[in-house]
Design a protein around this motif. Sequence first.
Motif, PDB file in Angstrom:
ATOM      1  N   LEU A 197      -5.883 -40.676   3.675  1.00  0.00           N
ATOM      2  CA  LEU A 197      -5.056 -40.974   4.847  1.00  0.00           C
ATOM      3  C   LEU A 197      -5.821 -40.680   6.136  1.00  0.00           C
ATOM      4  O   LEU A 197      -5.693 -41.408   7.121  1.00  0.00           O
ATOM      5  N   ARG A 198      -6.630 -39.610   6.120  1.00  0.00           N
ATOM      6  CA  ARG A 198      -7.433 -39.298   7.310  1.00  0.00           C
ATOM      7  C   ARG A 198      -8.463 -40.400   7.557  1.00  0.00           C
ATOM      8  O   ARG A 198      -8.706 -40.787   8.702  1.00  0.00           O
ATOM      9  N   TYR A 199      -9.087 -40.893   6.501  1.00  0.00           N
ATOM     10  CA  TYR A 199     -10.028 -41.999   6.671  1.00  0.00           C
ATOM     11  C   TYR A 199      -9.320 -43.192   7.321  1.00  0.00           C
ATOM     12  O   TYR A 199      -9.850 -43.827   8.245  1.00  0.00           O
ATOM     13  N   PHE A 200      -8.138 -43.483   6.822  1.00  0.00           N
ATOM     14  CA  PHE A 200      -7.375 -44.649   7.295  1.00  0.00           C
ATOM     15  C   PHE A 200      -6.969 -44.503   8.758  1.00  0.00           C
ATOM     16  O   PHE A 200      -7.181 -45.416   9.569  1.00  0.00           O
ATOM     17  N   THR A 201      -6.392 -43.370   9.131  1.00  0.00           N
ATOM     18  CA  THR A 201      -5.928 -43.192  10.507  1.00  0.00           C
ATOM     19  C   THR A 201      -7.104 -43.098  11.480  1.00  0.00           C
ATOM     20  O   THR A 201      -7.028 -43.583  12.608  1.00  0.00           O
ATOM     21  N   THR A 202      -8.201 -42.474  11.049  1.00  0.00           N
ATOM     22  CA  THR A 202      -9.379 -42.391  11.914  1.00  0.00           C
ATOM     23  C   THR A 202      -9.967 -43.769  12.159  1.00  0.00           C
ATOM     24  O   THR A 202     -10.328 -44.121  13.291  1.00  0.00           O
ATOM     25  N   LEU A 203     -10.068 -44.577  11.118  1.00  0.00           N
ATOM     26  CA  LEU A 203     -10.580 -45.941  11.265  1.00  0.00           C
ATOM     27  C   LEU A 203      -9.684 -46.758  12.188  1.00  0.00           C
ATOM     28  O   LEU A 203     -10.177 -47.518  13.040  1.00  0.00           O
ATOM     29  N   ALA A 204      -8.377 -46.607  12.051  1.00  0.00           N
ATOM     30  CA  ALA A 204      -7.455 -47.349  12.913  1.00  0.00           C
ATOM     31  C   ALA A 204      -7.641 -46.957  14.376  1.00  0.00           C
ATOM     32  O   ALA A 204      -7.463 -47.786  15.269  1.00  0.00           O
ATOM     33  N   ARG A 205      -8.027 -45.706  14.623  1.00  0.00           N
ATOM     34  CA  ARG A 205      -8.190 -45.235  15.998  1.00  0.00           C
ATOM     35  C   ARG A 205      -9.537 -45.628  16.592  1.00  0.00           C
ATOM     36  O   ARG A 205      -9.593 -46.110  17.722  1.00  0.00           O
ATOM     37  N   VAL A 206     -10.623 -45.446  15.848  1.00  0.00           N
ATOM     38  CA  VAL A 206     -11.957 -45.715  16.416  1.00  0.00           C
ATOM     39  C   VAL A 206     -12.409 -47.150  16.194  1.00  0.00           C
ATOM     40  O   VAL A 206     -13.334 -47.621  16.853  1.00  0.00           O
ATOM     41  N   ARG A 207     -11.797 -47.843  15.188  1.00  0.00           N
ATOM     42  CA  ARG A 207     -12.031 -49.267  14.945  1.00  0.00           C
ATOM     43  C   ARG A 207     -13.500 -49.574  14.639  1.00  0.00           C
ATOM     44  O   ARG A 207     -14.046 -50.586  15.063  1.00  0.00           O
ATOM     45  N   HIS A 208     -14.131 -48.680  13.892  1.00  0.00           N
ATOM     46  CA  HIS A 208     -15.541 -48.885  13.527  1.00  0.00           C
ATOM     47  C   HIS A 208     -15.814 -48.039  12.286  1.00  0.00           C
ATOM     48  O   HIS A 208     -15.568 -46.836  12.286  1.00  0.00           O
ATOM     49  N   PHE A 209     -16.341 -48.662  11.228  1.00  0.00           N
ATOM     50  CA  PHE A 209     -16.514 -47.960   9.958  1.00  0.00           C
ATOM     51  C   PHE A 209     -17.490 -46.791  10.080  1.00  0.00           C
ATOM     52  O   PHE A 209     -17.209 -45.684   9.616  1.00  0.00           O
ATOM     53  N   ALA A 210     -18.657 -47.022  10.694  1.00  0.00           N
ATOM     54  CA  ALA A 210     -19.659 -45.965  10.783  1.00  0.00           C
ATOM     55  C   ALA A 210     -19.159 -44.800  11.634  1.00  0.00           C
ATOM     56  O   ALA A 210     -19.359 -43.631  11.290  1.00  0.00           O
ATOM     57  N   LYS A 211     -18.499 -45.111  12.753  1.00  0.00           N
ATOM     58  CA  LYS A 211     -17.983 -44.050  13.621  1.00  0.00           C
ATOM     59  C   LYS A 211     -16.877 -43.269  12.926  1.00  0.00           C
ATOM     60  O   LYS A 211     -16.791 -42.044  13.059  1.00  0.00           O
ATOM     61  N   ALA A 212     -16.019 -43.973  12.183  1.00  0.00           N
ATOM     62  CA  ALA A 212     -14.943 -43.293  11.468  1.00  0.00           C
ATOM     63  C   ALA A 212     -15.518 -42.369  10.400  1.00  0.00           C
ATOM     64  O   ALA A 212     -15.058 -41.233  10.219  1.00  0.00           O
ATOM     65  N   ALA A 213     -16.538 -42.843   9.682  1.00  0.00           N
ATOM     66  CA  ALA A 213     -17.160 -42.010   8.652  1.00  0.00           C
ATOM     67  C   ALA A 213     -17.785 -40.760   9.270  1.00  0.00           C
ATOM     68  O   ALA A 213     -17.641 -39.648   8.744  1.00  0.00           O
ATOM     69  N   ALA A 214     -18.472 -40.944  10.409  1.00  0.00           N
ATOM     70  CA  ALA A 214     -19.111 -39.802  11.068  1.00  0.00           C
ATOM     71  C   ALA A 214     -18.073 -38.792  11.531  1.00  0.00           C
ATOM     72  O   ALA A 214     -18.260 -37.581  11.392  1.00  0.00           O
ATOM     73  N   GLU A 215     -16.955 -39.277  12.074  1.00  0.00           N
ATOM     74  CA  GLU A 215     -15.920 -38.360  12.547  1.00  0.00           C
ATOM     75  C   GLU A 215     -15.263 -37.614  11.389  1.00  0.00           C
ATOM     76  O   GLU A 215     -14.862 -36.456  11.549  1.00  0.00           O
ATOM     77  N   CYS A 216     -15.166 -38.273  10.247  1.00  0.00           N
ATOM     78  CA  CYS A 216     -14.567 -37.629   9.072  1.00  0.00           C
ATOM     79  C   CYS A 216     -15.576 -36.773   8.310  1.00  0.00           C
ATOM     80  O   CYS A 216     -15.198 -36.069   7.361  1.00  0.00           O
ATOM     81  N   GLY A 217     -16.854 -36.836   8.689  1.00  0.00           N
ATOM     82  CA  GLY A 217     -17.873 -36.022   8.043  1.00  0.00           C
ATOM     83  C   GLY A 217     -18.260 -36.504   6.660  1.00  0.00           C
ATOM     84  O   GLY A 217     -18.643 -35.701   5.803  1.00  0.00           O
ATOM     85  N   VAL A 218     -18.154 -37.834   6.428  1.00  0.00           N
ATOM     86  CA  VAL A 218     -18.522 -38.399   5.132  1.00  0.00           C
ATOM     87  C   VAL A 218     -19.435 -39.591   5.360  1.00  0.00           C
ATOM     88  O   VAL A 218     -19.606 -40.069   6.486  1.00  0.00           O
ATOM     89  N   SER A 219     -20.023 -40.093   4.279  1.00  0.00           N
ATOM     90  CA  SER A 219     -20.849 -41.294   4.376  1.00  0.00           C
ATOM     91  C   SER A 219     -19.946 -42.521   4.484  1.00  0.00           C
ATOM     92  O   SER A 219     -18.762 -42.482   4.112  1.00  0.00           O
ATOM     93  N   GLN A 220     -20.506 -43.620   4.952  1.00  0.00           N
ATOM     94  CA  GLN A 220     -19.708 -44.840   5.064  1.00  0.00           C
ATOM     95  C   GLN A 220     -19.252 -45.343   3.693  1.00  0.00           C
ATOM     96  O   GLN A 220     -18.097 -45.775   3.562  1.00  0.00           O
TER      97      GLN A 220
END
Length: 309
Positions: free
Chosen positions: A6-29
């Motif tokens: 769910l955190r991956y999903f909501t972060t992606l919806a907010r930043v609208r970029h896969f690489a940026k969302a992965a970096a913010e969540c502290g995981v690989s793309q």
Amino acid sequence: MQLRHLRYFTTLARVRHFAKAAAECGVSQPTLSAGLLALEQEFGRRLVERDRRFVGLTEQGEAMLPWAEQILGAVNGMAHAVSATAAPVSGEFGLAAIPAALPLVGLFGEALLQQFPGLTLNVRSATSREIERSLHAFECDAGLTYLDHEPPANVLSVPLYAERYLFVARRGEGFDDRASITWAEAAAQPLCLLHQGMQYRRILDARLSARGLAIAPRVVADSYVALLAMVRAGGFATVVPDGYAALMAGLEWAHFLPFDEAEETRRIGLVVVNRDPMGPLASAGLATARLLESAAVIDKPYQPSSKSI
């Protein structure tokens, strides 16, 4: 269902970029993509539109987003509530403020951190609409915004400040011997103003329209710093909240003028979402705002003196 998905999903919806969302969540793309795929498989619906890059959420994803935000926010609030029972309030307090309210951040932040030494403060500038969305999405704990014009829904509010307008020109631009200015005179100047996506500008336009005036600024921005930089460079004037007069006090190039016509003030205050139970961080912000309101230390702290203008 796993919360990290769910955190991956909501972060992606907010930043609208896969690489940026992965970096913010502290995981690989790839890990983020695998988590999103697992979430889609669990619900049997495609949630994210992709074509080598993020395109947007599907209709099902948009429907799911507010619920996902509420689930994560409730879990975060639960964690804070549990920790608060055993220790003083601690953690990072997220405060979102409209640009017009940024001069209030110092007094509010100082009072908050003094009352709750275990807190740290994270301040960001946002529009009033972004603040309303962020509050309900658990992305911030409180907001500083207008209370009367386009007020946010389902919030508790504490008024802190009555805002007035000031005209700002560079010294030497023909206003040095003036003690005030009319709205008609101000509207006739080459102006730089906030853009119409900002609530301050929409209120200003409405006030001018009520006087039969309209403005067509040559420069628009989303920051008062940018506006004041244009004024300092020469050839432009602007209209700002009177709170900025104190921040500019002592700078010889800026000349602030009040308007000579009585105007209706605009209340700015702290807002938190009206939830039961309320999280400890929101409660801390509300208590601080009520303390400042009762002490009347913020009401008109920034009215410029004759020396500063």
